[in-house]
Design an enzyme around this catalytic site. Sequence first.
Site, PDB file in Angstrom:
ATOM      1  N   ILE A 141      29.781  46.111  -2.776  1.00  0.00           N
ATOM      2  CA  ILE A 141      30.265  44.999  -1.962  1.00  0.00           C
ATOM      3  C   ILE A 141      29.246  44.644  -0.892  1.00  0.00           C
ATOM      4  CG2 ILE A 141      32.029  44.325  -0.280  1.00  0.00           C
ATOM      5  CD1 ILE A 141      34.067  45.882  -1.940  1.00  0.00           C
ATOM      6  N   ALA A 195      31.117  49.612   6.128  1.00  0.00           N
ATOM      7  CA  ALA A 195      30.879  51.025   5.844  1.00  0.00           C
ATOM      8  C   ALA A 195      32.197  51.771   5.680  1.00  0.00           C
ATOM      9  CB  ALA A 195      30.055  51.660   6.961  1.00  0.00           C
ATOM     10  N   GLY A 241      47.236  60.778  -2.493  1.00  0.00           N
ATOM     11  CA  GLY A 241      45.981  61.501  -2.314  1.00  0.00           C
ATOM     12  C   GLY A 241      45.015  60.854  -1.344  1.00  0.00           C
ATOM     13  N   TYR A 261      42.258  58.008   3.967  1.00  0.00           N
ATOM     14  CA  TYR A 261      41.666  56.694   3.695  1.00  0.00           C
ATOM     15  C   TYR A 261      42.647  55.569   4.024  1.00  0.00           C
ATOM     16  CZ  TYR A 261      39.298  52.940   1.129  1.00  0.00           C
ATOM     17  OH  TYR A 261      38.686  51.767   0.778  1.00  0.00           O
TER      18      TYR A 261
END
Length: 249
Positions: free
Chosen positions: A17, A92, A152, A156
């Site tokens: 990306i 990032a 999981g 994130y």
Amino acid sequence: MKSDKKIAVVTGALGGIGTAIVGSFLSDGVVVIATIRLGTLERATDWKKTRFDNNEDLYLLEVDVADYTSCEQLIAQVKEQFGRLDILVNNAGITRDSSIKKMSFEQWNEVLNTNLTGCFNMSKSAFILMLENNYGRIINISSVNGQKGQFGQVNYSASKSGIYGLTKSLALEGARKGITVNSISPGYIRTEMTSKIPPNILDAIISEIPVGRMGEPEEVADTVRFLASEKSAFITGSNLAMNGGQHLY
């Protein structure tokens, strides 16, 4: 070196990306400072040569987005070299997937520090510089998993969800200063990372995407280009979902 061209900083530039975003800006005549992780200059130099034919408007600067001082120094270097900053793309991001039962504090902390605190670190110094010119565009790359969660990925998903609050609040601070702040939440995008997913799992993922395919990096880059343009001046504090209908919110 002062320039009449727009000046943009793109973090996480070497990923799929990030590469598409850099290419999109360069095609529009924007000067791009592509940030790279510490110790990756050799790889980045090869990337610049092979992907962008050593474009003279593309600069490589090392930074640790999880380190506030490193980010502050990078923006100071941009100010010294170019005099201003028009666009910041916080792209990032890392993953350290694990169920919470097995997730270590280090896995949690590393992802939050890079994905969310890194967004703050870059945005603060960039915002202060943008205030000097009463103009700026900040675009934060979040994720569909920040909206819907993912097994999981408590680290994130939490980091990407936190970006929404940062985006909305900073948008209010910049609204009367000519600075817009928005986020984009891509779903599954065809990159080198997703190409490593086993075919059977990838087929199962695509079957859950109503449009029947993954997104392309260039589609994300085009959305970034729009949010970085004058055409988006009335859009701030918003999130644009790009997930092919996988999650409607």
